[in-house]
Design an enzyme around this catalytic site. Sequence first.
Site, PDB file in Angstrom:
ATOM      1  N   GLY A 113       0.825  -1.195   0.000  1.00  0.00           N
ATOM      2  CA  GLY A 113       0.000   0.000   0.000  1.00  0.00           C
ATOM      3  C   GLY A 113       0.861   1.246   0.000  1.00  0.00           C
ATOM      4  O   GLY A 113       2.037   1.213   0.396  1.00  0.00           O
ATOM      5  N   CYS A 114       0.295   2.360  -0.440  1.00  0.00           N
ATOM      6  CA  CYS A 114       1.084   3.583  -0.567  1.00  0.00           C
ATOM      7  C   CYS A 114       1.527   4.123   0.799  1.00  0.00           C
ATOM      8  O   CYS A 114       2.729   4.296   1.042  1.00  0.00           O
ATOM      9  CB  CYS A 114       0.324   4.631  -1.373  1.00  0.00           C
ATOM     10  SG  CYS A 114      -1.349   4.971  -0.797  1.00  0.00           S
ATOM     11  N   HIS A 115       0.579   4.388   1.701  1.00  0.00           N
ATOM     12  CA  HIS A 115       0.955   4.855   3.037  1.00  0.00           C
ATOM     13  C   HIS A 115       1.879   3.837   3.717  1.00  0.00           C
ATOM     14  O   HIS A 115       2.864   4.208   4.365  1.00  0.00           O
ATOM     15  CB  HIS A 115      -0.277   5.032   3.922  1.00  0.00           C
ATOM     16  CG  HIS A 115      -1.242   6.069   3.454  1.00  0.00           C
ATOM     17  ND1 HIS A 115      -0.995   7.424   3.572  1.00  0.00           N
ATOM     18  CD2 HIS A 115      -2.477   5.954   2.885  1.00  0.00           C
ATOM     19  CE1 HIS A 115      -2.037   8.101   3.108  1.00  0.00           C
ATOM     20  NE2 HIS A 115      -2.946   7.231   2.688  1.00  0.00           N
TER      21      HIS A 115
END
Length: 309
Positions: A113-115
Amino acid sequence: MTKIFIDGSAGTTGLRIGQRLAQRRDLQLLTLPEALRKDDSARKDMLNQADVAFLCLPDAAAVEAAAMVENPNTVIIDTSTAHRTNDGWVYGFPELTGQREKLQKAKRIANPGCHASGFIALAAPLVEQGIIPKEAGLSCFSLTGYSGGGKKMIADYEARPEMLAPPRMYGLGQNHKHLPEMQKICDLEHEPIFCPIVSSYYAGMQVVIPLFPRALHCSKEDIEAIYRSYYPGKIVRPLSGGDEQGFLNAGGRAGLDDMVISVFGNADRVTLVSRFDNLGKGASGAAIQNMNLVLGLPEETGLNLEDAI
């Protein structure tokens, strides 16, 4: 020639992957006519023809698509949340110790995931080195451009730019979907307190972990030395200093596929900061990096790693 299929090519992550791979002469992109894009039989055929299949789908649809693959040689790279903490899937962050070797042999890859990518890049080396105890209670806040919310959020921001101009915190119930991978991949006993914030710019991400170095029996310089040793490559790399006049631009890596790691502060208080494009190293760029590893190619092949202006 290596055959590639993107299931979910119309979404933001799929579109960016398609744009990057369309420039490659070593790959053949398999595509479906618009009328068959959601036809399960046609999708299944393409998934099983492909040497590498990217799943750029919602979680439930990604689980269904993965179950369609019967070809034992097809490599699946899933960009959804569905398989990131599942046994049998290799987590797609090559920079972690031992992970690159696992990815080179993997058939099932869960793209981060990005975060989570920004948090893991900062926390995992320090947990591994014993600087951050596994039982530590960490906090993290993350600024992201609105493209991370997909087509609906993009449309909302572009239709109502003045109304949505102020930054907006979300995940208020501390149940953000990235939390399980943030905890598991960093080998932490507890999920961090996480405050994600979306703002009115298109792309770019800035993830921050505040720490008290003395409480961890280390110094700011110790942390910087660990990052320099841990990240010797081109895609994730330490970078000292901020932007002009001491500010940090959360959108400064937009359009790029790298991530820069910085440590700011003093002997008493520091902030660990990772900066990257939420659609780059936070999604599509990471997926292509993982594909390159599986294909035995230099992992930066086809990525945009030019320094930001």
